[in-house]
Design a protein around this motif. Structure first.
Motif, PDB file in Angstrom:
ATOM      1  N   GLU A 225       1.081  -1.298   0.297  1.00  0.00           N
ATOM      2  CA  GLU A 225      -0.003  -0.148  -0.016  1.00  0.00           C
ATOM      3  C   GLU A 225       0.710   0.973   0.450  1.00  0.00           C
ATOM      4  O   GLU A 225       1.531   1.632   0.142  1.00  0.00           O
ATOM      5  CB  GLU A 225      -1.178  -0.036   1.356  1.00  0.00           C
ATOM      6  CG  GLU A 225      -1.222  -0.933   1.280  1.00  0.00           C
ATOM      7  CD  GLU A 225      -2.968  -1.090   2.510  1.00  0.00           C
ATOM      8  OE1 GLU A 225      -3.055   0.121   2.580  1.00  0.00           O
ATOM      9  OE2 GLU A 225      -3.041  -2.050   2.511  1.00  0.00           O
ATOM     10  N   GLY A 226       0.646   2.082  -1.110  1.00  0.00           N
ATOM     11  CA  GLY A 226       1.041   3.608  -0.880  1.00  0.00           C
ATOM     12  C   GLY A 226       0.647   3.937   0.754  1.00  0.00           C
ATOM     13  O   GLY A 226       0.843   4.052   1.764  1.00  0.00           O
ATOM     14  N   GLY A 227       1.417   5.377   0.707  1.00  0.00           N
ATOM     15  CA  GLY A 227       1.513   6.031   1.663  1.00  0.00           C
ATOM     16  C   GLY A 227       2.062   7.782   2.208  1.00  0.00           C
ATOM     17  O   GLY A 227       2.409   7.909  -0.236  1.00  0.00           O
ATOM     18  N   LYS A 228       3.040   8.294   2.633  1.00  0.00           N
ATOM     19  CA  LYS A 228       3.554   9.943   2.775  1.00  0.00           C
ATOM     20  C   LYS A 228       4.090   9.597   3.470  1.00  0.00           C
ATOM     21  O   LYS A 228       4.816   9.233   4.850  1.00  0.00           O
ATOM     22  CB  LYS A 228       2.492  10.639   2.960  1.00  0.00           C
ATOM     23  CG  LYS A 228       2.700  12.426   2.965  1.00  0.00           C
ATOM     24  CD  LYS A 228       1.778  12.727   3.260  1.00  0.00           C
ATOM     25  CE  LYS A 228       2.182  14.869   3.736  1.00  0.00           C
ATOM     26  NZ  LYS A 228       1.362  15.347   3.929  1.00  0.00           N
ATOM     27  N   ILE A 229       5.770  10.672   3.143  1.00  0.00           N
ATOM     28  CA  ILE A 229       7.043  10.775   3.632  1.00  0.00           C
ATOM     29  C   ILE A 229       7.239  11.702   4.237  1.00  0.00           C
ATOM     30  O   ILE A 229       6.986  12.322   3.361  1.00  0.00           O
ATOM     31  CB  ILE A 229       8.427   9.771   3.181  1.00  0.00           C
ATOM     32  CG1 ILE A 229       8.040   8.416   3.083  1.00  0.00           C
ATOM     33  CG2 ILE A 229       9.518   9.977   3.783  1.00  0.00           C
ATOM     34  CD1 ILE A 229       8.988   8.025   2.513  1.00  0.00           C
ATOM     35  N   ASP A 230       7.565  12.869   5.403  1.00  0.00           N
ATOM     36  CA  ASP A 230       7.982  14.101   5.997  1.00  0.00           C
ATOM     37  C   ASP A 230       9.096  13.728   6.227  1.00  0.00           C
ATOM     38  O   ASP A 230       9.368  12.980   6.694  1.00  0.00           O
ATOM     39  CB  ASP A 230       6.771  14.025   6.460  1.00  0.00           C
ATOM     40  CG  ASP A 230       5.566  14.669   6.051  1.00  0.00           C
ATOM     41  OD1 ASP A 230       5.369  14.982   4.510  1.00  0.00           O
ATOM     42  OD2 ASP A 230       4.175  14.348   6.691  1.00  0.00           O
ATOM     43  N   ILE A 231       9.973  13.742   5.802  1.00  0.00           N
ATOM     44  CA  ILE A 231      11.466  14.792   6.341  1.00  0.00           C
ATOM     45  C   ILE A 231      11.842  16.120   5.701  1.00  0.00           C
ATOM     46  O   ILE A 231      11.551  17.104   5.649  1.00  0.00           O
ATOM     47  CB  ILE A 231      12.901  14.430   4.907  1.00  0.00           C
ATOM     48  CG1 ILE A 231      12.215  12.301   4.383  1.00  0.00           C
ATOM     49  CG2 ILE A 231      14.183  14.526   5.412  1.00  0.00           C
ATOM     50  CD1 ILE A 231      13.215  12.485   2.776  1.00  0.00           C
ATOM     51  N   HIS A 232      11.792  16.304   7.742  1.00  0.00           N
ATOM     52  CA  HIS A 232      12.669  17.141   8.474  1.00  0.00           C
ATOM     53  C   HIS A 232      13.965  17.931   7.923  1.00  0.00           C
ATOM     54  O   HIS A 232      14.403  16.994   9.195  1.00  0.00           O
ATOM     55  CB  HIS A 232      11.872  17.866   9.581  1.00  0.00           C
ATOM     56  CG  HIS A 232       9.998  17.447   9.674  1.00  0.00           C
ATOM     57  ND1 HIS A 232       9.347  18.100  10.083  1.00  0.00           N
ATOM     58  CD2 HIS A 232       9.644  16.973   9.296  1.00  0.00           C
ATOM     59  CE1 HIS A 232       8.171  17.987  10.081  1.00  0.00           C
ATOM     60  NE2 HIS A 232       8.101  16.413   9.773  1.00  0.00           N
ATOM     61  N   LEU A 233      13.948  18.881   7.530  1.00  0.00           N
ATOM     62  CA  LEU A 233      15.995  19.602   8.021  1.00  0.00           C
ATOM     63  C   LEU A 233      15.314  21.054   8.333  1.00  0.00           C
ATOM     64  O   LEU A 233      15.325  21.744   7.896  1.00  0.00           O
ATOM     65  CB  LEU A 233      15.998  19.313   6.561  1.00  0.00           C
ATOM     66  CG  LEU A 233      17.651  19.877   6.179  1.00  0.00           C
ATOM     67  CD1 LEU A 233      18.645  18.495   7.152  1.00  0.00           C
ATOM     68  CD2 LEU A 233      18.575  20.286   5.174  1.00  0.00           C
TER      69      LEU A 233
ATOM     70  N   ASP B  45       0.790   0.582   5.565  1.00  0.00           N
ATOM     71  CA  ASP B  45       1.876  -0.290   5.184  1.00  0.00           C
ATOM     72  C   ASP B  45       2.519  -0.726   6.622  1.00  0.00           C
ATOM     73  O   ASP B  45       2.934  -0.113   6.232  1.00  0.00           O
ATOM     74  CB  ASP B  45       2.092  -0.290   3.527  1.00  0.00           C
ATOM     75  CG  ASP B  45       3.275  -1.405   3.500  1.00  0.00           C
ATOM     76  OD1 ASP B  45       2.179  -2.195   2.348  1.00  0.00           O
ATOM     77  OD2 ASP B  45       3.582  -1.494   3.740  1.00  0.00           O
ATOM     78  N   LYS B  46       2.486  -1.852   6.719  1.00  0.00           N
ATOM     79  CA  LYS B  46       3.014  -2.480   7.945  1.00  0.00           C
ATOM     80  C   LYS B  46       4.344  -1.535   7.664  1.00  0.00           C
ATOM     81  O   LYS B  46       5.169  -1.796   8.516  1.00  0.00           O
ATOM     82  CB  LYS B  46       2.482  -3.652   8.518  1.00  0.00           C
ATOM     83  CG  LYS B  46       2.879  -3.660   9.576  1.00  0.00           C
ATOM     84  CD  LYS B  46       3.201  -5.528  10.157  1.00  0.00           C
ATOM     85  CE  LYS B  46       3.505  -5.907  11.405  1.00  0.00           C
ATOM     86  NZ  LYS B  46       2.797  -7.068  11.591  1.00  0.00           N
ATOM     87  N   GLN B  47       4.683  -2.671   6.554  1.00  0.00           N
ATOM     88  CA  GLN B  47       6.717  -2.574   6.496  1.00  0.00           C
ATOM     89  C   GLN B  47       6.561  -0.681   5.684  1.00  0.00           C
ATOM     90  O   GLN B  47       7.642  -0.456   6.878  1.00  0.00           O
ATOM     91  CB  GLN B  47       7.151  -3.081   5.264  1.00  0.00           C
ATOM     92  CG  GLN B  47       6.383  -4.550   5.527  1.00  0.00           C
ATOM     93  CD  GLN B  47       7.918  -4.907   5.714  1.00  0.00           C
ATOM     94  OE1 GLN B  47       8.467  -4.836   7.104  1.00  0.00           O
ATOM     95  NE2 GLN B  47       9.085  -5.812   4.708  1.00  0.00           N
ATOM     96  N   LEU B  48       5.659   0.117   4.915  1.00  0.00           N
ATOM     97  CA  LEU B  48       6.167   0.878   5.125  1.00  0.00           C
ATOM     98  C   LEU B  48       6.418   1.703   6.279  1.00  0.00           C
ATOM     99  O   LEU B  48       7.639   2.823   6.228  1.00  0.00           O
ATOM    100  CB  LEU B  48       5.259   1.685   4.016  1.00  0.00           C
ATOM    101  CG  LEU B  48       5.703   3.787   3.477  1.00  0.00           C
ATOM    102  CD1 LEU B  48       6.816   3.812   3.270  1.00  0.00           C
ATOM    103  CD2 LEU B  48       4.395   3.597   2.815  1.00  0.00           C
ATOM    104  N   ASN B  49       5.421   1.229   7.151  1.00  0.00           N
ATOM    105  CA  ASN B  49       5.310   2.195   8.358  1.00  0.00           C
ATOM    106  C   ASN B  49       6.612   2.043   9.659  1.00  0.00           C
ATOM    107  O   ASN B  49       6.773   2.808  10.118  1.00  0.00           O
ATOM    108  CB  ASN B  49       3.560   1.789   9.615  1.00  0.00           C
ATOM    109  CG  ASN B  49       2.737   2.783   9.330  1.00  0.00           C
ATOM    110  OD1 ASN B  49       3.528   3.986   9.043  1.00  0.00           O
ATOM    111  ND2 ASN B  49       1.678   2.194   8.831  1.00  0.00           N
TER     112      ASN B  49
END
Length: 447
Positions: A123-131, A198-202
């Motif tokens: 399943e898809g999802g979203k990634i947030d990268i804070h810098l 998604d368990k793996q992505l999380n």
């Protein structure tokens, strides 16, 4: 008409005609050859002089600009840990630098997932990268593998200075993404958040580990504490840039000095070019007595162009300037008996060290020696100048000689044709007279 002989007269017409044509053409041909030989020799000599003068002009050009004298050399002594460079704004002097700590960039490890680079996220999802205080987001499509995600992060956030690596644990078989920030500095830390069913992505967003926290470089200049977000330090000292490469146990000495090495090299080149020019003067204008014979003379012996050029340079060199340094000898460059220059490196080093500004004023600038020498040769060396005009003039002489030779050959062909016609006519007349004489003798014999 080659090979023609008189049938009636028995005279070798061909030999007589050729001898006559050669005799008539010889004086003019010899004169034209002398003109061509002289012009060729002058072109060669003037070309040699022009080449030596061009080399001398290049040496003057390198020294007349203040740019060479305004350049600075920066060096670090006493150990390793600092790389340094300086521009013309840097002031001469010394500083004590010590590196206490290098700047570091943030580095974090994601949570672990099983299966390696080929692990797919169903399943898809979203990634947030804070810098620091900025957030960069990216959507992850269903079916994307861990390896593909790594590549997408590197492509998407390349310009933001964020990269991702992939490491595999051979014992557990688990894989992690390692996030790195390009820029360091305190507060420039990374964070990584995942939103997905998604368990793996999380799992990538769980149990993250800070591998390296962003921090400032800490260093001292003459004991004064300073910090920088980067290991590349610019303009803390005006005109000086340095790069911190490792922590130093003690202060290192940073020296900003004048560009003496390149100036000395340019002066030696100048002396070499001038001495070559003097040798060229001597070779082209020489008169060497030969016992019992004609003296050996150069190709430009007595030439006014050569004489005026020499006199102009000599006058410029002999005119003293105002200031601390008045003549080249004050710099350690003396004139020998043969007119060539010689460098005393010890005296030159001393002058460049103790009288650097005076040496700069003496050599460079609009009123410096190099500009004055350039002006004295400019009318000779420039495009369309005296030497080029002289060479073009001699070439015109050669072209004229060529045209005159062609005209002479045409005229001699006409002379040859006329002579053959006259001798052939004469031969026929003699033959006719011989026949008439034979007939008369026959008639007289019958009487």
């Amino acid at each position: 008409m080659s090979g023609i002989a008189g049938i009636g007269s028995g005279i070798n017409i061909d030999e007589i005609v050729k001898a006559s044509v050669t005799a008539e053409a010889a004086p003019k041909a010899a004169q034209l050859k002398r003109l061509d030989d002289t012009a060729t020799a002058k072109i060669s000599a003037l070309g040699t002089l022009k080449g030596a003068l061009a080399e001398f002009a290049d040496a003057l050009e390198a020294l007349k600009s203040a740019k060479l004298f305004n350049q600075r050399n920066a060096r670090v002594s006493g150990g390793q840990g600092i790389e340094v460079s300086a521009d013309s704004k840097a002031k001469l002097g010394q500083y004590q630098l010590q590196v206490i700590e290098l700047a570091k960039s943030s580095k974090i490890a994601s949570g672990a997932v099983k299966g390696g680079a080929d692990t797919p996220f169903s399943e898809g999802g979203k990634i947030d990268i804070h810098l620091a205080d900025k957030v960069y987001s990216m959507e992850v499509k269903a079916g994307t593998t861990l390896g593909e995600l790594q590549q997408q992060i590197n492509t998407r956030f390349k310009d933001q200075g964020i990269s991702a690596g992939l490491v595999n644990d051979p014992k557990s078989g688990e894989s992690r993404l390692i996030f790195s920030a390009k820029e360091g500095g305190e507060g420039n830390d990374l964070q990584f958040l995942v939103s997905s069913s998604d368990k793996q992505l999380n799992a990538l967003g769980d149990k993250k580990e800070v591998l390296q926290q962003a921090s400032n470089a800490r260093f001292t200049i003459d004991g004064l504490p300073m910090e920088s977000a980067s290991n590349d330090i610019k303009d803390v000292i005006e005109g000086v840039n340095f790069k911190l490469t490792e922590v130093t146990e003690k202060p290192l000495t940073l020296t900003i000095e004048s560009n003496q090495v390149d100036i000395k090299k340019a002066l030696h080149t100048f002396v070499g070019a001038y001495n070559k020019l003097q040798s060229t003067f001597g070779e082209l204008g020489r008169v060497v007595p030969v016992e019992g014979g004609e003296p050996l003379v150069g190709k430009l012996t007595g030439d006014s162009t050569l004489r005026h050029l020499q006199n102009g340079l000599s006058a410029t060199f002999s005119t003293a300037m105002t200031g601390e340094l008045r003549v080249l000898a004050d710099l350690g460059i003396s004139c020998e008996r043969d007119g060539k220059l010689k460098v005393d490196d010890k005296k030159l080093d001393k002058a460049l060290t103790e009288q650097y500004q005076a040496a700069t004023a003496f050599l460079s600038g609009e009123n410096g020696l190099m500009s004055r020498l350039e002006k004295s040769i400019q009318s000779y060396s420039e495009k369309g100048g005296i030497l080029e005009t002289r060479i073009n003039g001699e070439q015109k002489t050669r072209d004229s000689v060529k045209n005159q030779l062609e005209a002479l050959n045409l005229r001699m062909q006409s002379v040859e044709k006329n002579l053959y016609a006259k001798f052939i006519a004469m031969d026929r007349m003699i033959s006719q007279l011989q026949k008439t004489s034979g007939s008369l003798n026959g008639l007289l014999g019958m009487v």
